[in-house]
Design an enzyme around this catalytic site. Structure first.
Site, short mmCIF file in Angstrom:
data_model
loop_
_atom_site.label_atom_id
_atom_site.label_comp_id
_atom_site.label_asym_id
_atom_site.label_seq_id
_atom_site.Cartn_x
_atom_site.Cartn_y
_atom_site.Cartn_z
CG HIS A 51 11.48 -19.36 -56.11
ND1 HIS A 51 11.33 -18.37 -55.17
CD2 HIS A 51 10.25 -19.88 -56.30
CE1 HIS A 51 10.06 -18.32 -54.81
NE2 HIS A 51 9.38 -19.23 -55.47
CG PHE A 235 3.61 -28.44 -48.92
CD1 PHE A 235 4.00 -27.35 -49.67
CD2 PHE A 235 2.86 -29.44 -49.54
CE1 PHE A 235 3.71 -27.28 -51.03
CE2 PHE A 235 2.57 -29.37 -50.89
CZ PHE A 235 3.00 -28.29 -51.64
CG ASP A 237 5.57 -24.35 -43.56
OD1 ASP A 237 6.37 -23.44 -43.83
OD2 ASP A 237 4.34 -24.21 -43.56
CG ASP A 312 2.07 -24.65 -49.58
OD1 ASP A 312 3.20 -24.28 -49.96
OD2 ASP A 312 1.87 -25.07 -48.43
N1 LIG Z 1 4.26 -24.85 -46.93
C1 LIG Z 1 5.46 -24.68 -47.52
N2 LIG Z 1 6.57 -24.84 -46.77
C2 LIG Z 1 7.76 -24.65 -47.40
C3 LIG Z 1 7.88 -24.33 -48.75
C4 LIG Z 1 9.27 -24.22 -49.00
C5 LIG Z 1 9.95 -23.83 -50.27
N3 LIG Z 1 9.37 -24.52 -51.37
C6 LIG Z 1 9.09 -23.79 -52.54
C7 LIG Z 1 9.86 -22.61 -52.85
C8 LIG Z 1 10.18 -22.56 -54.16
C9 LIG Z 1 9.66 -23.74 -54.86
O1 LIG Z 1 8.51 -23.43 -55.55
C10 LIG Z 1 9.35 -24.69 -53.71
O2 LIG Z 1 8.23 -25.43 -53.94
C11 LIG Z 1 9.93 -24.48 -47.81
N4 LIG Z 1 8.99 -24.73 -46.88
C12 LIG Z 1 9.14 -24.92 -45.44
O3 LIG Z 1 9.16 -23.61 -44.86
C13 LIG Z 1 10.05 -23.62 -43.73
C14 LIG Z 1 11.23 -22.73 -44.09
O4 LIG Z 1 10.78 -21.39 -44.06
P1 LIG Z 1 11.89 -20.21 -43.88
O5 LIG Z 1 12.51 -20.49 -42.51
O6 LIG Z 1 11.08 -18.95 -43.98
O7 LIG Z 1 12.89 -20.40 -45.02
C15 LIG Z 1 10.50 -25.06 -43.55
O8 LIG Z 1 9.57 -25.76 -42.74
C16 LIG Z 1 10.42 -25.57 -44.98
O9 LIG Z 1 10.28 -26.98 -45.01
C17 LIG Z 1 6.70 -24.18 -49.52
O10 LIG Z 1 6.69 -23.90 -50.74
N5 LIG Z 1 5.52 -24.36 -48.85
#
Ligand SMILES: Nc1nc2c(c(CN[C@H]3C=C[C@H](O)[C@@H]3O)cn2[C@@H]2O[C@H](COP(=O)(O)O)[C@@H](O)[C@H]2O)c(=O)[nH]1
Length: 339
Positions: A51, A235, A237, A312
């Site tokens: 990213h 996580f 979400d 995840d």
């Molecule tokens: N389960 C999980 N939820 C994650 C992430 C990420 C980004 N992280 C990674 C990305 C690059 C790096 O490697 C980081 O690690 C954001 N979110 C959640 O998603 C939601 C946003 O979604 P949208 O509205 O579509 O952008 C919001 O609740 C946000 O808190 C993840 O990785 N896993």
């Protein structure tokens, strides 16, 4: 105070008692088989470079970037998909979580030290509205909450940890769980808990993704060489449930599906919202176990680790890159500071 059931146990308890959400073992097995080829190549080192907005370094500055981003890593979904917050940066328009990252990098490029606790501990609402301003008519959701959370979190990081998240990491002697608990014990906005059938349970979504991002930015090396990283769950979400529903590993009752398709909001802590989050966590724990079994059977050794963190990241990236395929599969709409 009653100690909350930790995420993995909480997920199991919710799944056993869930009424509107169901983990489908057949769907779990199908997903594990689908993921097997990619999973063989997953390595923690690969993620951050995937990213362009992620910090390149693995130093204190990178950790302070991760800390402020994960402190604000919640609730980006728009009331109407066609009217979303967008941040234009480096010639690209970013939405959702990436809009947050783009806004942080835009501020840093403009000389605003948004990743320094000494700055965000006293940053004003006006300054926060400017730093996270949208390049469309739709602002980033919960700007006021992002403001007071920055002030609260910055003050604590300054008072208790010398203003640097690296000091938090160092205190945890390479234990992912110790870091997760240090974060939820010291930073109130990370206390993602709920009461379900009379029991206090914890999902700790932002604390767990903070640990995972720390592991990822440090490439699993040095202070980030967490011996117990496999104890971290996904996580919970609003995107992971959507992708699990899309692949049929998670099933919703007709009544819940109708509610979500109508765009009805669920309150944080509602029974159905807790069931969606808890079953999602348990569903991926089962997919991981299935994957490990398949590797066992095939005799092939995966290059890196097969854990819920990498599952995840992969599933979240999949959801991000397959928006159109997933049209019509609803995500649940909860407005809160926890995910
Ligand atoms: N389960 C999980 N939820 C994650 C992430 C990420 C980004 N992280 C990674 C990305 C690059 C790096 O490697 C980081 O690690 C954001 N979110 C959640 O998603 C939601 C946003 O979604 P949208 O509205 O579509 O952008 C919001 O609740 C946000 O808190 C993840 O990785 N896993």
């Amino acid at each position: 105070m009653e100690f909350p059931l930790p995420p993995r146990e909480a997920a199991s308890f919710v799944t056993e008692n869930s009424r509107d959400v169901y983990v489908d073992p057949e769907g779990v097995r199908r997903m594990a088989e689908l993921l097997l080829p990619a999973a063989a190549a997953w390595r923690v080192e690969q993620w951050k470079s995937l990213h362009e907005l992620n910090p390149r370094g693995a130093d204190e500055a990178a950790l302070n970037w991760v800390f402020v981003v994960d402190t604000l890593n919640f609730s980006f979904w728009a009331e109407q998909e066609e009217h979303r917050c967008e941040v234009h940066y480096g010639g690209r328009a970013y939405t959702g979580y990436w809009a947050l990252c783009a806004a942080v990098n835009r501020a840093l490029d403009q000389g605003i030290p948004i990743t320094s606790a000494s700055y965000y501990a006293t940053v004003t609402l006006d300054q926060v509205q400017n730093i996270f301003r949208s390049d469309t008519a739709t602002p980033m959701p919960l700007i006021e909450e992002r403001h007071w959370i920055l002030n609260e979190t910055g003050k604590i990081l300054l008072d208790k940890f010398g203003g640097s998240f690296l000091n938090c990491v160092k205190k945890c002697e390479k234990s992912a769980l110790k870091l997760m608990y240090l974060v939820v014990e010291n930073f109130p906005s990370y206390r993602d808990v709920a009461v379900f059938k009379g029991k206090l349970i914890a999902f700790y979504k932002r604390a767990q993704i903070l640990v995972a991002d720390t592991w990822s930015v440090l490439e699993g090396k040095g202070d980030g060489c967490f011996w117990d990283i496999s104890s971290i769950t996904i996580f919970a979400d609003y995107r992971l449930p959507q992708v699990l529903l899309y692949f049929g590993a998670l099933k919703y009752s007709k009544e819940l599906l109708k509610k979500l398709l109508r765009g009805e909001m669920l309150l944080n802590g509602d029974r159905q919202e807790v069931e969606i989050r808890g079953c999602s966590i348990w569903c991926v724990e089962m997919i991981r176990d299935c994957l490990l079994e398949l590797f066992e059977k095939s005799g092939e050794k995966p290059q890196g680790e097969i854990n819920s963190v990498l599952l995840d990241f992969h599933l979240w990236d999949y959801a991000r890159n397959h928006r159109n395929d997933m049209r019509g599969i609803p995500f649940h709409r909860t407005r809160c500071i926890y995910y």
